[in-house]
Design a protein around this motif. Structure first.
Motif, PDB file in Angstrom:
ATOM      1  N   VAL B  15       0.851  -1.201   0.000  1.00  0.00           N
ATOM      2  CA  VAL B  15       0.000   0.000   0.000  1.00  0.00           C
ATOM      3  C   VAL B  15       0.881   1.243   0.000  1.00  0.00           C
ATOM      4  N   SER B  54      -2.934   0.605  10.212  1.00  0.00           N
ATOM      5  CA  SER B  54      -3.516   0.697   8.876  1.00  0.00           C
ATOM      6  C   SER B  54      -4.980   0.270   8.940  1.00  0.00           C
ATOM      7  N   GLY B  55      -5.674   0.457   7.828  1.00  0.00           N
ATOM      8  CA  GLY B  55      -7.091   0.096   7.779  1.00  0.00           C
ATOM      9  C   GLY B  55      -7.996   1.310   7.901  1.00  0.00           C
ATOM     10  N   GLU B  57      -7.450   4.163   5.864  1.00  0.00           N
ATOM     11  CA  GLU B  57      -7.081   4.985   4.709  1.00  0.00           C
ATOM     12  C   GLU B  57      -8.266   5.828   4.229  1.00  0.00           C
ATOM     13  N   PRO B  58      -8.019   7.071   3.795  1.00  0.00           N
ATOM     14  CA  PRO B  58      -6.714   7.685   3.526  1.00  0.00           C
ATOM     15  C   PRO B  58      -5.965   8.209   4.755  1.00  0.00           C
ATOM     16  N   PHE B  61      -1.761   8.951   5.700  1.00  0.00           N
ATOM     17  CA  PHE B  61      -0.843   9.433   4.648  1.00  0.00           C
ATOM     18  C   PHE B  61      -1.501  10.453   3.717  1.00  0.00           C
ATOM     19  N   ILE B  77      -2.424  -3.637  10.069  1.00  0.00           N
ATOM     20  CA  ILE B  77      -3.848  -3.324  10.122  1.00  0.00           C
ATOM     21  C   ILE B  77      -4.365  -3.351  11.563  1.00  0.00           C
ATOM     22  N   GLY B 262     -16.095   3.570   4.827  1.00  0.00           N
ATOM     23  CA  GLY B 262     -15.412   2.709   3.854  1.00  0.00           C
ATOM     24  C   GLY B 262     -16.358   2.177   2.802  1.00  0.00           C
ATOM     25  N   ASN B 294     -14.698  10.190   2.447  1.00  0.00           N
ATOM     26  CA  ASN B 294     -14.058   9.115   3.221  1.00  0.00           C
ATOM     27  C   ASN B 294     -12.743   9.639   3.782  1.00  0.00           C
ATOM     28  N   THR B 299     -11.509  -0.043   7.314  1.00  0.00           N
ATOM     29  CA  THR B 299     -11.466  -0.939   6.138  1.00  0.00           C
ATOM     30  C   THR B 299     -12.781  -0.853   5.378  1.00  0.00           C
ATOM     31  N   ASN B 300     -13.557  -1.916   5.379  1.00  0.00           N
ATOM     32  CA  ASN B 300     -14.756  -1.920   4.531  1.00  0.00           C
ATOM     33  C   ASN B 300     -16.050  -1.864   5.331  1.00  0.00           C
TER      34      ASN B 300
END
Lengths: 329, 329
Positions: B15, B54-55, B57-58, B61, B77, B262, B294, B299-300
């Motif tokens: 990623v 992580s998980g 995003e955005p 970063f 994650i 997400g 978002n 995640t989702n």
């Protein structure tokens, strides 16, 4: 899956009101229509309009802004906007330099946009159009003959938008648009079918672990199903299919767009983009412009599309790189 | 659901490589770490760092850029970055004006960031921190005492980032950050649990048609489940819960953020934003800044969060409105 809506019949209208609220400094909705337009229209330049059915957000209202579209027109979900709305949009933005319609190549979209163009011309307005058909998913011998307009349309918005701001004429813009469209190819895959807003039924059935190549953005199923192996394998498949479209040699320069179809996480998009980068390096293809994100979705479909645009003239890259305040670019 | 990944152990690294590819003009990844940093660091100003598992995003970063963060640090994650990565990030961006860490209030995040701060100070660097705890989902009498750091963190990035660019000192930034955090509240709901990358198992179970109030961004289930009625009903519930946090009168000015978690479509986000607008108008509350998108996902997960920031000083609004080239703002 439960979705955050009110009465289904109010969905598109409330979406557009939400857009006008969130982006109130720059965008307005024309009441009782599917039109989102720039608050201040530059009458010294050709105005660009695009649009289509809803369900592809942020397309197309996300591309309304300085250096891109002057207005977008949204229809009901997966249904093109009414001719009367397109005509109203033309009248809203038309100046002495005229209006260019950027139409995705779906039969009903083309019919309504061209009908609106005809009516506007009757009223003495200067209007022309380009038809984007970047989807190269048609397999040899397939009955699906029509190359549809998908995510590559956003590159067309950007290049023509920057050129229009620089004062290019309607005639020149049409010519530029047609050249860019010829150099643009997109291929999409679904990992799961989308569902229509508020519905529990998938638009098409895809077995677990399978992916479908060549899907459309209205839930159209693809031309072939295969097991999913890895992001890298998928990137390789799509790149090979896309490169067939080009007279591919070591002097090619490409702009690349990785587009999430709605339910695909940002993590997946970047993993896939990283694979595209590595594989194109191996092919000695120079990527001179790259984007990744949700640019043209299919409601909540899980999947991704890859767009290549061969940069045939230096100016195209310059237009891609110009700033714009369109919020989804 | 099939996801577009390669070997799961390579996910975060790939990623970050994808991010560095797509945003190569402005961002670089520090090899073998979770660090994304600006290509050119302004050494004349305080540098801001944020990060976490992580998980999301955005996040974070996507907020690295002029006028926001100097660097972000990603862990695995849902697991905070290693102390050694955070320390490396501090060293990458530290100038004479020092470094401010913006930490989300999760126990493991706070531990690792503060440990890195301690180690950096030992090496003679000037470092301080703020801890964001905007999540107000704790019900009276709940055992969940900790106010977590969620989407409101992005407002903190923006305001402090603009202030740092204007030359504000580390001490002043910390004070400003603490004041902004006190004025920021977020409440989230899930319509469906997320799944971990590559997993078929939902993180928590939510019956069809139910929504869960007060969920976290790591799949933590909420404090109450209820049937879903409508976007408007949901907006009303969240607004009422958020306003309890404020000394609410007709002179309040608010910045508002609608955040998709997400898997929630852009259409739903705008429908919800439109309801928030109408309901706040009825309450005579002035919205002076608004965003929808978002910004910090899980995640989702299907769901949405609503963040209010009461603008207590004119400068806060000015900082929110300043331009930045961070790609996810």
């Amino acid at each position: 899956m439960t979705q955050i809506i009110n009465k289904p019949k109010d969905t598109v209208s409330q979406v557009l009101n939400g857009v006008a609220f969130i982006h109130q400094e720059k965008l307005v909705r024309i009441k009782d229509t599917g039109i989102i337009k720039k608050k201040s229209i530059e009458t010294e330049q050709v105005a660009l309009i695009s649009g289509g059915g809803s369900g592809h957000e942020p397309a197309h209202f996300g591309y309304v802004g300085d250096g891109m579209l002057s207005a977008s027109v949204s229809g009901p979900i997966f249904i093109p906007p009414k001719t009367s709305d397109i005509l109203a949009a033309i009248k809203e933005v038309a100046g002495a330099q005229g209006v260019l319609l950027i139409i995705k190549n779906f039969e009903a979209d083309v019919t309504n946009f061209l009908e609106a163009e005809k009516l506007a011309k009757k009223e003495g307005l200067l209007v022309d159009h380009v038809i984007v058909n970047d989807d190269c998913s048609i397999e040899e011998g397939s009955y699906k003959k029509r190359r549809r307009g998908v995510a590559g349309t956003i590159f067309v918005h950007k290049i023509l938008g920057a050129a229009a701001r620089e004062g290019m004429s309607l005639e020149e813009l049409k010519k530029l648009g047609e050249a860019v469209i010829l150099a643009t190819n997109t291929l999409g895959v679904a990992l799961a079918s989308g569902k229509e807003m508020g519905s529990e039924e998938p638009v098409f059935v895809l077995e677990k672990g399978q992916i479908s190549y060549g899907i459309g953005i209205h839930g159209e199923s693809g031309y072939r199903e295969e097991p999913f192996y890895s992001s890298e394998y998928l990137a390789n498949e799509l790149i090979n299919k896309l490169l067939i479209q080009y007279d591919h040699n070591h002097t090619n320069q490409f702009a690349v767009m990785v587009n999430g179809l709605g339910a695909t996480t940002i993590m997946e998009q970047y993993i896939f983009a990283n694979d595209v980068k590595r594989l194109l390096q191996l092919e000695d293809i120079e990527v001179v412009f790259q984007k990744s994100g949700n640019f043209m979705t299919s409601t909540n479909m899980a999947g991704i599309s890859l767009t290549f645009l061969e940069i045939k003239e230096e100016a195209w890259l310059k237009y891609l790189e110009k700033e714009t305040d369109a919020f989804a670019w």
